[in-house]
Design a protein around this motif. Structure first.
Motif, PDB file in Angstrom:
ATOM      1  N   THR A  29       0.837  -1.194   0.000  1.00  0.00           N
ATOM      2  CA  THR A  29       0.000   0.000   0.000  1.00  0.00           C
ATOM      3  C   THR A  29       0.871   1.242   0.000  1.00  0.00           C
ATOM      4  O   THR A  29       2.063   1.196   0.334  1.00  0.00           O
ATOM      5  N   VAL A  30       0.257   2.377  -0.355  1.00  0.00           N
ATOM      6  CA  VAL A  30       1.017   3.630  -0.381  1.00  0.00           C
ATOM      7  C   VAL A  30       1.466   4.009   1.025  1.00  0.00           C
ATOM      8  O   VAL A  30       2.624   4.369   1.252  1.00  0.00           O
ATOM      9  N   ALA A  31       0.559   3.936   1.989  1.00  0.00           N
ATOM     10  CA  ALA A  31       0.932   4.249   3.367  1.00  0.00           C
ATOM     11  C   ALA A  31       2.038   3.324   3.855  1.00  0.00           C
ATOM     12  O   ALA A  31       2.937   3.750   4.596  1.00  0.00           O
ATOM     13  N   GLY A  32       1.991   2.077   3.436  1.00  0.00           N
ATOM     14  CA  GLY A  32       3.000   1.115   3.857  1.00  0.00           C
ATOM     15  C   GLY A  32       4.392   1.477   3.369  1.00  0.00           C
ATOM     16  O   GLY A  32       5.355   1.476   4.149  1.00  0.00           O
ATOM     17  N   VAL A  33       4.525   1.819   2.084  1.00  0.00           N
ATOM     18  CA  VAL A  33       5.857   2.136   1.561  1.00  0.00           C
ATOM     19  C   VAL A  33       6.350   3.479   2.085  1.00  0.00           C
ATOM     20  O   VAL A  33       7.550   3.672   2.307  1.00  0.00           O
ATOM     21  N   LEU A  34       5.422   4.422   2.320  1.00  0.00           N
ATOM     22  CA  LEU A  34       5.820   5.719   2.861  1.00  0.00           C
ATOM     23  C   LEU A  34       6.286   5.580   4.311  1.00  0.00           C
ATOM     24  O   LEU A  34       7.326   6.143   4.703  1.00  0.00           O
ATOM     25  N   THR A  35       5.538   4.818   5.095  1.00  0.00           N
ATOM     26  CA  THR A  35       5.921   4.596   6.496  1.00  0.00           C
ATOM     27  C   THR A  35       7.272   3.887   6.580  1.00  0.00           C
ATOM     28  O   THR A  35       8.120   4.223   7.418  1.00  0.00           O
ATOM     29  N   GLU A  36       7.485   2.915   5.709  1.00  0.00           N
ATOM     30  CA  GLU A  36       8.757   2.188   5.706  1.00  0.00           C
ATOM     31  C   GLU A  36       9.922   3.119   5.378  1.00  0.00           C
ATOM     32  O   GLU A  36      10.983   3.070   6.030  1.00  0.00           O
ATOM     33  N   ALA A  37       9.738   3.978   4.381  1.00  0.00           N
ATOM     34  CA  ALA A  37      10.802   4.897   3.988  1.00  0.00           C
ATOM     35  C   ALA A  37      11.118   5.881   5.112  1.00  0.00           C
ATOM     36  O   ALA A  37      12.288   6.128   5.432  1.00  0.00           O
ATOM     37  N   LEU A  38      10.089   6.438   5.732  1.00  0.00           N
ATOM     38  CA  LEU A  38      10.315   7.372   6.829  1.00  0.00           C
ATOM     39  C   LEU A  38      10.959   6.661   8.019  1.00  0.00           C
ATOM     40  O   LEU A  38      11.836   7.211   8.695  1.00  0.00           O
ATOM     41  N   GLY A  39      10.514   5.420   8.275  1.00  0.00           N
ATOM     42  CA  GLY A  39      11.072   4.649   9.381  1.00  0.00           C
ATOM     43  C   GLY A  39      12.564   4.401   9.230  1.00  0.00           C
ATOM     44  O   GLY A  39      13.300   4.347  10.218  1.00  0.00           O
ATOM     45  N   THR A  56      -7.556   6.400  -0.802  1.00  0.00           N
ATOM     46  CA  THR A  56      -7.927   5.933  -2.135  1.00  0.00           C
ATOM     47  C   THR A  56      -7.958   4.406  -2.182  1.00  0.00           C
ATOM     48  O   THR A  56      -7.219   3.728  -1.471  1.00  0.00           O
ATOM     49  N   ASP A  57      -8.841   3.880  -3.041  1.00  0.00           N
ATOM     50  CA  ASP A  57      -9.003   2.440  -3.185  1.00  0.00           C
ATOM     51  C   ASP A  57      -7.871   1.840  -4.017  1.00  0.00           C
ATOM     52  O   ASP A  57      -7.107   2.552  -4.676  1.00  0.00           O
ATOM     53  N   ALA A  58      -7.816   0.526  -4.038  1.00  0.00           N
ATOM     54  CA  ALA A  58      -6.836  -0.194  -4.852  1.00  0.00           C
ATOM     55  C   ALA A  58      -6.974   0.224  -6.312  1.00  0.00           C
ATOM     56  O   ALA A  58      -8.087   0.257  -6.856  1.00  0.00           O
ATOM     57  N   GLY A  59      -5.854   0.558  -6.940  1.00  0.00           N
ATOM     58  CA  GLY A  59      -5.857   0.911  -8.356  1.00  0.00           C
ATOM     59  C   GLY A  59      -6.085   2.370  -8.655  1.00  0.00           C
ATOM     60  O   GLY A  59      -5.877   2.813  -9.791  1.00  0.00           O
ATOM     61  N   VAL A  60      -6.515   3.164  -7.667  1.00  0.00           N
ATOM     62  CA  VAL A  60      -6.767   4.592  -7.876  1.00  0.00           C
ATOM     63  C   VAL A  60      -5.445   5.357  -7.746  1.00  0.00           C
ATOM     64  O   VAL A  60      -4.619   5.048  -6.891  1.00  0.00           O
ATOM     65  N   HIS A  61      -5.269   6.374  -8.576  1.00  0.00           N
ATOM     66  CA  HIS A  61      -4.036   7.148  -8.619  1.00  0.00           C
ATOM     67  C   HIS A  61      -4.188   8.474  -7.867  1.00  0.00           C
ATOM     68  O   HIS A  61      -5.296   8.868  -7.492  1.00  0.00           O
ATOM     69  N   ALA A  62      -3.073   9.169  -7.697  1.00  0.00           N
ATOM     70  CA  ALA A  62      -3.112  10.501  -7.093  1.00  0.00           C
ATOM     71  C   ALA A  62      -1.975  11.358  -7.636  1.00  0.00           C
ATOM     72  O   ALA A  62      -0.841  10.883  -7.764  1.00  0.00           O
ATOM     73  N   THR A  63      -2.303  12.600  -7.957  1.00  0.00           N
ATOM     74  CA  THR A  63      -1.283  13.607  -8.249  1.00  0.00           C
ATOM     75  C   THR A  63      -1.327  14.714  -7.207  1.00  0.00           C
ATOM     76  O   THR A  63      -0.428  15.553  -7.169  1.00  0.00           O
ATOM     77  N   GLY A  64      -2.359  14.711  -6.350  1.00  0.00           N
ATOM     78  CA  GLY A  64      -2.523  15.776  -5.367  1.00  0.00           C
ATOM     79  C   GLY A  64      -2.915  15.289  -3.991  1.00  0.00           C
ATOM     80  O   GLY A  64      -3.626  15.977  -3.266  1.00  0.00           O
ATOM     81  N   GLN A  65      -2.471  14.094  -3.616  1.00  0.00           N
ATOM     82  CA  GLN A  65      -2.765  13.577  -2.279  1.00  0.00           C
ATOM     83  C   GLN A  65      -2.004  14.376  -1.222  1.00  0.00           C
ATOM     84  O   GLN A  65      -0.896  14.866  -1.472  1.00  0.00           O
ATOM     85  N   VAL A  66      -2.597  14.480  -0.036  1.00  0.00           N
ATOM     86  CA  VAL A  66      -1.974  15.192   1.078  1.00  0.00           C
ATOM     87  C   VAL A  66      -2.065  14.336   2.331  1.00  0.00           C
ATOM     88  O   VAL A  66      -3.106  13.723   2.602  1.00  0.00           O
ATOM     89  N   CYS A  67      -0.983  14.290   3.097  1.00  0.00           N
ATOM     90  CA  CYS A  67      -1.008  13.622   4.391  1.00  0.00           C
ATOM     91  C   CYS A  67      -0.146  14.424   5.364  1.00  0.00           C
ATOM     92  O   CYS A  67       0.554  15.360   4.971  1.00  0.00           O
ATOM     93  N   HIS A  68      -0.236  14.084   6.639  1.00  0.00           N
ATOM     94  CA  HIS A  68       0.670  14.719   7.600  1.00  0.00           C
ATOM     95  C   HIS A  68       1.292  13.678   8.511  1.00  0.00           C
ATOM     96  O   HIS A  68       0.725  12.597   8.724  1.00  0.00           O
ATOM     97  N   VAL A  69       2.465  13.993   9.006  1.00  0.00           N
ATOM     98  CA  VAL A  69       3.171  13.160   9.973  1.00  0.00           C
ATOM     99  C   VAL A  69       3.735  14.067  11.067  1.00  0.00           C
ATOM    100  O   VAL A  69       3.908  15.271  10.860  1.00  0.00           O
ATOM    101  N   GLY A  89      15.126   8.678  -2.829  1.00  0.00           N
ATOM    102  CA  GLY A  89      15.984   7.516  -2.978  1.00  0.00           C
ATOM    103  C   GLY A  89      15.438   6.256  -2.337  1.00  0.00           C
ATOM    104  O   GLY A  89      15.814   5.144  -2.730  1.00  0.00           O
ATOM    105  N   LEU A  90      14.538   6.414  -1.351  1.00  0.00           N
ATOM    106  CA  LEU A  90      14.010   5.266  -0.622  1.00  0.00           C
ATOM    107  C   LEU A  90      12.643   4.794  -1.116  1.00  0.00           C
ATOM    108  O   LEU A  90      12.292   3.629  -0.972  1.00  0.00           O
ATOM    109  N   MET A  91      11.876   5.706  -1.699  1.00  0.00           N
ATOM    110  CA  MET A  91      10.527   5.351  -2.165  1.00  0.00           C
ATOM    111  C   MET A  91      10.612   4.631  -3.509  1.00  0.00           C
ATOM    112  O   MET A  91      11.526   4.867  -4.307  1.00  0.00           O
TER     113      MET A  91
END
Length: 271
Positions: A29-39, A56-69, A89-91
């Motif tokens: 998942t997107v959150a999974g790879v992002l969390t791994e890279a930040l970790g 977003t559901d499986a298969g849906v794309h994004a060019t303007g997604q926003v999240c916070h950490v 370099g990590l993603m």
């Protein structure tokens, strides 16, 4: 308590090989790879509080997604100048963090948002979608009439109960406010639906598109999508459009001083 700093991350991704945004133990998942890279940069045990504007559901794309950490302030001091480059370099190549911005802790990527805007791309040529756009464009083998598409869309704008178009969740409202829903035909001949609302239920945008396509190719009357708004459960007559044609292109937020007020108002609406 360790001092932390809140960061807004602007994210884009090709959803073809992801099982959606939300982290799942056995799926990519997107959150999974992002969390791994930040970790890998701040320590896998560091709680990030990753919060996204729209799952977003499986298969849906994004060019303007926003999240916070929320990163430890000391880690941000060390990484501020290089974090964007290091994440590149990590993603994986199908997910990118495009911008990192410090924000007040009143900013909430989900609840402070004022709107989400999606686009859905459809090719109605006899041969289908161009091969290079096959992952973000639906091939529709029936000719589409732009006037009919927009006539069907007009019936769906406003604040309504969209239960007929949603996958209902227990204790969750299906009332939403669509502020923009329109179709255009780009110079390359692609029909593009733009839909904007304060928020969306699961599968709502793809269900709306499915209903409008039935109008656009002449199988349904333009008044039909609007008539379904009288229903209080999901309509079996609506075909959900495939995920790959859908892209989240923008999330809107109020002025910085209004982050907390907007978040509180959204939480009350969702309750």
């Amino acid at each position: 308590m360790t001092e932390s700093i809140r960061l807004r991350l602007d994210v884009s991704y090709d959803g073809a090989e992801f099982s959606g945004w939300a982290a799942q133990p056995t799926r990519r998942t997107v959150a999974g790879v992002l969390t791994e890279a930040l970790g890998r940069l701040v320590g896998a045990e560091t709680p990030l509080g990753l919060t996204v504007a729209g799952r977003t559901d499986a298969g849906v794309h994004a060019t303007g997604q926003v999240c916070h950490v929320d990163l430890p302030a000391a880690a941000w001091t060390d990484l501020e100048a290089s974090l964007l480059r290091r994440l590149a370099g990590l993603m994986p190549p199908d997910a990118r963090v495009r911008a990192i911005t410090p924000v007040p802790d009143t900013f909430d990527a989900r609840f402070s948002a004022t709107f989400r805007r999606y686009e859905y791309r459809v090719s109605d040529t006899p041969w289908g979608a161009e091969p290079l756009r096959r992952y973000d464009t639906l091939g529709w083998l029936r000719p589409l009439d732009l006037d009919l598409l927009n006539a069907g869309a007009a019936e769906l704008v406003g604040e309504h109960d969209y239960a007929a178009y949603c996958k209902r969740k227990e204790h969750a409202t299906t009332i939403r406010a669509i502020t923009r829903l329109e179709w255009r035909r780009d110079p390359d001949g692609i029909c593009v639906a733009t839909v904007q609302a304060d928020a969306f239920c699961q599968s709502m945008v793809r269900s709306l598109v499915g209903a409008m396509l039935a109008v656009g190719d002449g199988r349904r009357d333009p008044s039909w999508p609007g008539k379904l708004l009288t229903l209080r459960e999901r309509s079996s007559e609506v075909t959900v459009a495939p995920a790959h044609g859908l892209t989240l292109i923008a999330v809107g937020y109020p002025a910085e001083a209004e982050y907390a007020e907007r978040a509180d108002a959204t939480r009350r609406m969702r309750a």
